[in-house]
Motif scaffolding. Structure first.
Motif, PDB file in Angstrom:
ATOM      1  N   GLY B 731       0.852  -1.180   0.000  1.00 36.33           N
ATOM      2  CA  GLY B 731       0.000   0.000   0.000  1.00 36.33           C
ATOM      3  C   GLY B 731       0.886   1.227   0.000  1.00 36.33           C
ATOM      4  O   GLY B 731       1.923   1.245   0.660  1.00 36.33           O
ATOM      5  N   VAL B 737      -3.255   0.330  -3.905  1.00 35.21           N
ATOM      6  CA  VAL B 737      -2.836  -0.959  -3.362  1.00 35.21           C
ATOM      7  C   VAL B 737      -2.388  -1.798  -4.546  1.00 35.21           C
ATOM      8  O   VAL B 737      -3.073  -1.849  -5.572  1.00 35.21           O
ATOM      9  CB  VAL B 737      -4.013  -1.662  -2.639  1.00 35.21           C
ATOM     10  CG1 VAL B 737      -3.603  -3.031  -2.151  1.00 35.21           C
ATOM     11  CG2 VAL B 737      -4.517  -0.801  -1.493  1.00 35.21           C
ATOM     12  N   VAL B 767      -2.108  -2.545   4.997  1.00 36.15           N
ATOM     13  CA  VAL B 767      -2.669  -3.646   4.214  1.00 36.15           C
ATOM     14  C   VAL B 767      -2.431  -4.924   5.003  1.00 36.15           C
ATOM     15  O   VAL B 767      -1.419  -5.066   5.686  1.00 36.15           O
ATOM     16  CB  VAL B 767      -2.030  -3.777   2.809  1.00 36.15           C
ATOM     17  CG1 VAL B 767      -2.379  -2.594   1.950  1.00 36.15           C
ATOM     18  CG2 VAL B 767      -0.529  -3.947   2.906  1.00 36.15           C
ATOM     19  N   THR B 779      -7.597  -3.276   3.922  1.00 37.58           N
ATOM     20  CA  THR B 779      -6.731  -2.110   3.851  1.00 37.58           C
ATOM     21  C   THR B 779      -7.316  -1.012   4.729  1.00 37.58           C
ATOM     22  O   THR B 779      -8.530  -0.917   4.903  1.00 37.58           O
ATOM     23  CB  THR B 779      -6.618  -1.578   2.413  1.00 37.58           C
ATOM     24  OG1 THR B 779      -7.917  -1.169   1.971  1.00 37.58           O
ATOM     25  CG2 THR B 779      -6.061  -2.606   1.464  1.00 37.58           C
TER      26      THR B 779
END
Lengths: 269, 792
Positions: B731, B737, B767, B779
């Motif tokens: 992330g 992501v 994450v 996340t």
């Protein structure tokens, strides 16, 4: 290592967005507006304050508000003043969110002292409050009332049904501000009347109540008759005497209430 | 795929000049690839081995149960012969039981429909004989004596049977009825039933249940038989020595009835003899579909036992349909799929075996098929079901041996066993699906209750629950069970945390969750680490505050705590927690001790104080920015520092073992520091995420950088490796992501999605893969939201 990055650029597959060489940080000063892991206390949030117009993120108002508070939490008038060109309700929304956030810390301070044994009922002065977070309002003990109210307010403020956007607030949701403010006020009131030391210490550090009160009054969130905490002056003497008066009055009323607890306690939901 | 990839990197050397570093790098990458491949093959091999073992075990189990059943058949036949002679004698000598005798000629009639009434009557005859005849001894002495003898013999038989059939009590219990039932039926009835069976899925599995509608009384009696037999299994031992209690009578009577069914059918007409002698055997065959009937009951075991007792006590009761009808297979489709697989092999195996065993068996199979209009496919299906019986049977046998348990206890254990099986089955399936790579992650739930940036998240290791810590100073625990279970719910549905932990006076930087201890931990900018009790999964959001949840506070750091990590294992009631702080120290806490929790503490140069003082002053000392324990070497941990250096420390001594060559792009500012460091779950690999957008891979042994890649548009904030160790999730503060295929040499990006909206210069802040459920990813970001992703 240049080869490595080149390899990466080359092998970056089609489903990978090409990594551009330019930094994504839009900070004009070069200092990213974040606390890197390992930042020391004195280094936290040490980025220059930016004017609201230059903040581009979706949370511009919140960032601006937080930076104002970090700068000087006691400069309440500046903090609550509506920035030019901003939606009043959106600004109010951010303020309430921020107050909820900071009230968390007040509860942290209250928790060791405000136990169910010490405060079995949610009271403030001669008022007793029922917890409205339950399907039917219930007589929670003070600390439960405080946490429930705060959790409920956070949930409501985060509810996309009522507050789908941070830019503007739907007309129908504006009335929620009043109920939220009314309940948050009780948290202050309870702290003031039952845990005065904590309240004072917290207030000296954050001026949160001052901010909340001024905000609520100026935006007509709370009617004056609901305001039971005597006005706080910066003059220490008057605060002390005020406190003494309050304490004695509180004792009197609590005795009286104990007598007429079941035949007409002032109950508010 | 791998083959293809392996050839691509081999081309550049032919075209380009051979430079020593490139050759070296190529060799290294090749070596790594081979290592990985070998690793994969090993895994595959062990999986195959496990599969083989499983199948072999299955086969052995089936063989065993077959032998058991053959024994039982022999015994029943023997008992039958004995009983037949006894009965003939009794009939001749005994003049009591007039009503029974009056009906006996009828019963001996050729029409099969009478058989059951006859049995019924005979049962009553026996009952009378036992209670009336013996005590009065009005009849010649031989008769009671002989009866007592046969009684004794039968009791022994029962014991034997109960032991032998312990492996299949369930099956016998519910599958016995079909034989007598079928007998009573005339040809047209049978056809109708078979036809209906073809239409009806339920009856397809349970031929007997079809007949329960509009039951004639005899059938009811018949179906009560096995149940009492089953009951006798549980109480087999005590009853053998005690005087005949009513229950024993029931059991014996029931068994007697079984014995006599074929016999009485065979006795009057010799042309029925063959069929009659086959009866018991046939019942065995029909046993096969049975297990589902009983084992998959949704009723609680005790309740079931009660109903059985009732039915066996009250033989005239007509309310016995429920016992046979109570089947609601709770097994999922996957279970069936697996059964089918196993069953196909099984039927392939068992069929030729049967043929080779004896001609009788072949005839038997054919006979059964003819008799019940069962198609071979259906027979196969029965065999498949039988596979399950065996598994359940093994369980019950085990429990029988372990303790002569009460019936309910036995059934309870059985129920547990089935559940476990279902679970393990699910486990393997999810494992399988994990290897199906192309599945894309899709957002499923958004948890919006935090008021500021979500800095850290931690899944519950086994449950669908997640902990989130935020800059707003609270940590929230979310139960995702319902939200993930309900696929109809839209992604944006509101979910409240089941608990909000308060305790810190500043923002939370890291959270951790220990299921073993039932605790959770949070680290904060307020310099403390706090431990809380984990709330139960069924807690209501607005329940009373439980003050006992506040367990302890670890005070010791003198500056903001930036990360905490739980030791992967809890050893002998001690669970270590590592924390790093801006005060420059790494501290190890024992979260279980009552006394001082701090175990050790060291700064940049490790516990070796002399070198620490000798070098730079405390002001310039690098500050730890990330830490992780090494799952592949549990004595060590890695710590990353603000000067972009990763160090390997010994946990026990705090000694600085190794310094990684990780600071190649370090320029002296925090703009190039390491934000996150993690260890690969299975390989000696360390992965670091850098402020200057790089992700680097290091060899844990040598500390050399094995791979380096530019990954995000902004600083890498968080990393996690999926439990299988094949995909790296990163992330970044660019709000995205990204998933990286770290199993391949090229580490391609498998998927990229925008995770969170940016606030300030922050984007995605955390994450996390679920440690045991590969279909869950979460996340947390600057927009105060925790997002749960699923793939399927």
């Amino acid at each position: 290592m240049v080869t490595d990055s080149n390899v990466d650029e080359k092998t970056a597959p089609s489903d990978n967005k090409p990594v551009s060489a330019s930094s994504g940080t839009p900070s004009p000063t070069g200092r990213p507006q974040r606390n890197l892991p390992g930042t020391k206390d004195e280094g936290l949030y040490q980025w220059p304050q930016r004017p609201l117009e230059s903040i581009e993120s979706a949370f511009a108002l919140r960032e601006y508000l937080q930076s104002l508070i970090r700068q000087d939490p006691h400069n309440v008038d500046l903090i609550i003043a509506l920035p030019t060109g901003q939606d009043e309700h959106a600004w109010l929304y951010e303020h309430l969110c921020q107050i909820c956030l900071e009230l968390n810390y007040l509860i942290v301070h209250l928790e060791p002292e405000c136990t169910p044994e010490v405060c079995p009922e949610m009271r403030a002065e001669e008022w007793m409050y029922y917890c409205a977070t339950h399907p039917t309002p219930r007589e929670c003990c003070a600390i439960d009332y405080l946490t429930h109210t705060l959790d409920g307010a956070s949930a409501l403020l985060n509810n996309v049904k009522f507050f789908p956007s941070r830019i503007c607030v739907p007309e129908g949701s504006v009335k929620n501000f009043q109920s939220i403010a009314r309940r948050l006020y009780r948290i202050f009131a309870h702290a003031y009347f039952h845990h005065r030391d904590i309240f004072d210490a917290f207030e000296a550090e954050t001026s949160l109540y001052d901010r909340f009160l001024k905000l609520s009054r100026s935006r007509k969130l709370i009617t004056d008759k609901l305001i039971i905490i005597p006005s706080l002056n910066n003059d220490d003497d008057s605060v002390a005497t005020g406190a003494r008066q309050i304490m004695s009055r509180q004792e009197r009323t609590s005795c009286a209430q104990r007598a007429k607890l079941f035949n007409g306690t002032l109950v508010n939901i | 795929m791998h083959q293809f990839q392996s050839f691509t990197p081999s081309q550049p050397p032919t075209a380009a000049e051979y430079a020593f570093p490139s050759v070296l790098q190529f060799l290294q990458s090749e070596w790594r690839r081979f290592e990985r491949d070998r690793n994969e093959w090993d895994i595959e091999k062990s999986e195959m081995k496990a599969r083989i073992a499983f199948l072999e075990g299955e086969k052995r189990g089936v063989d065993n149960s077959k032998i058991d059943l053959m024994k039982r058949v022999k015994m029943l036949e023997f008992a039958l012969r004995q009983e037949r002679s006894k009965y003939v004698e009794a009939k001749d000598d005994n003049s009591v039981g007039v009503p029974a005798q009056g009906q006996q000629p009828l019963a001996q009639g050729v029409t099969p429909s009478h058989v059951n009434t006859k049995i019924q009557n005979r049962m009553s005859t026996y009952g009378q004989n036992m209670t009336q005849v013996s005590p009065t001894s009005a009849t010649p002495g031989l008769d009671p004596l002989g009866r007592a003898k046969s009684r004794e013999f039968l009791r022994i038989c029962l014991q034997e049977i109960s032991y032998l059939t312990a492996s299949v009590p369930q099956s016998i219990a519910s599958a016995m009825p079909p034989a007598p039932t079928r007998l009573v039926r005339n040809e047209s009835d049978r056809r109708a039933a078979a036809a209906a069976g073809g239409r009806n899925r339920k009856s397809d599995y349970f031929p007997a249940t079809q007949t329960t509608s509009g039951l004639p009384p005899p059938l009811n009696r018949a179906s009560s038989v096995p149940l009492s037999t089953l009951q006798s299994f549980g109480k087999g031992r005590p009853t053998a020595n005690s005087p005949p209690a009513p229950i024993i009578d029931e059991a014996e009577d029931a068994t007697l009835r079984q014995f006599t069914v074929p016999q009485s059918a065979a006795q009057p007409a010799s042309n029925r003899n063959t069929k009659g002698s086959e009866e018991p055997t046939r019942t065995e065959t029909i046993v096969k579909p049975a297990p589902l009937v009983t084992t998959n009951m949704t009723k609680p075991p005790t309740e079931k036992m009660d109903s059985e007792k009732d039915s066996s006590d009250d033989t005239d009761s007509v309310d016995e349909e429920p016992v046979t009808v109570v089947h609601s297979p709770l097994s999922g489709d996957d279970w069936h799929a697996k059964l089918q697989r196993a069953g196909q092999q099984l039927s392939l195996q068992s069929k030729p075996k049967k043929a080779s065993k004896s001609e009788d068996d072949v005839q038997l199979t054919k006979d059964v098929q003819d008799k019940f209009n069962i198609s071979p496919e259906r027979l196969n299906k029965m065999v498949k079901e039988w596979d399950k019986t065996k598994q359940d049977g093994v369980g019950s046998q085990r429990s029988m041996r372990k303790k002569k348990a009460k019936d309910s206890a036995l059934l309870g254990e059985l129920a547990n066993l089935t559940v476990n099986e279902a679970e393990t089955d699910m486990g393997t399936r999810t494992g399988d699906s994990a290897t199906d790579e192309p599945a894309r992650w899709r957002p499923k739930i958004a948890l919006k209750r935090h008021l500021d940036t979500v800095r850290s998240i931690a899944f519950h290791p086994t449950k669908k629950a997640i902990l989130s810590g935020s800059e707003d100073g609270t940590m929230k625990f979310w139960n995702l069970e319902a939200a993930l279970g309900d696929s109809r719910k839209p992604a944006g549905s509101e979910l409240d945390p089941i608990h909000t932990y308060r305790g810190h006076t500043k923002g939370i930087t890291a959270v951790a969750l220990s299921a073993d201890q039932n605790k959770c931990f949070s680290a904060s900018l307020d310099r403390t680490v706090r431990a809380y009790g984990l709330v139960p999964m069924n807690k209501e959001t607005y329940a009373r505050l439980d003050p006992s949840l506040n367990l302890s506070t670890f005070v010791g750091h003198t500056d903001a705590v930036w990360d905490i990590r739980l030791f992967p294992l809890s050893i002998s009631s001690s669970q270590l927690l590592g924390s790093i702080s801006a005060d420059g120290t790494v501290k190890i806490w024992d979260t279980e001790t009552k006394g001082s929790p701090l175990k050790s503490s060291w700064s940049y140069h490790g516990s070796d104080a002399s070198s620490a003082t000798a070098s730079t002053g405390p002001k310039q000392r690098p500050v730890p920015t990330g830490l992780d324990f090494c799952p592949t070497d549990l004595k060590k941990m890695v710590v990353s520092y603000s000067n972009s250096v990763i160090k390997l420390f010994d946990i026990e001594t705090g000694k600085d073992i190794l310094t990684f060559k990780s600071n190649e792009t370090y320029d002296g500012t925090t703009g190039t520091q390491i934000n996150k460091v993690i260890c690969h779950p299975t390989l000696p690999v360390v992965v670091s995420g850098h402020e200057d957008r790089y992700i680097r891979f290091f060899d844990l042994k040598s500390g050399a950088c094995s791979y380096s890649m530019l990954t995000h548009l902004d600083a890498v904030s968080s990393l996690d490796i999926d439990p299988a160790g094949l995909v790296l999730c990163s992330g970044g503060h660019d709000a995205s992501v990204r998933l990286w295929d770290i199993a391949s040499t090229q580490r391609t990006c498998l998927q990229e999605f925008t995770g969170h909206r940016r606030k300030g210069s922050e984007g995605v802040c955390a994450v996390q893969y679920h440690p045991t459920m590969p279909e869950l990813l979460a996340t947390g970001g600057a927009d105060s939201i925790v997002k749960i992703y699923t793939r399927c």
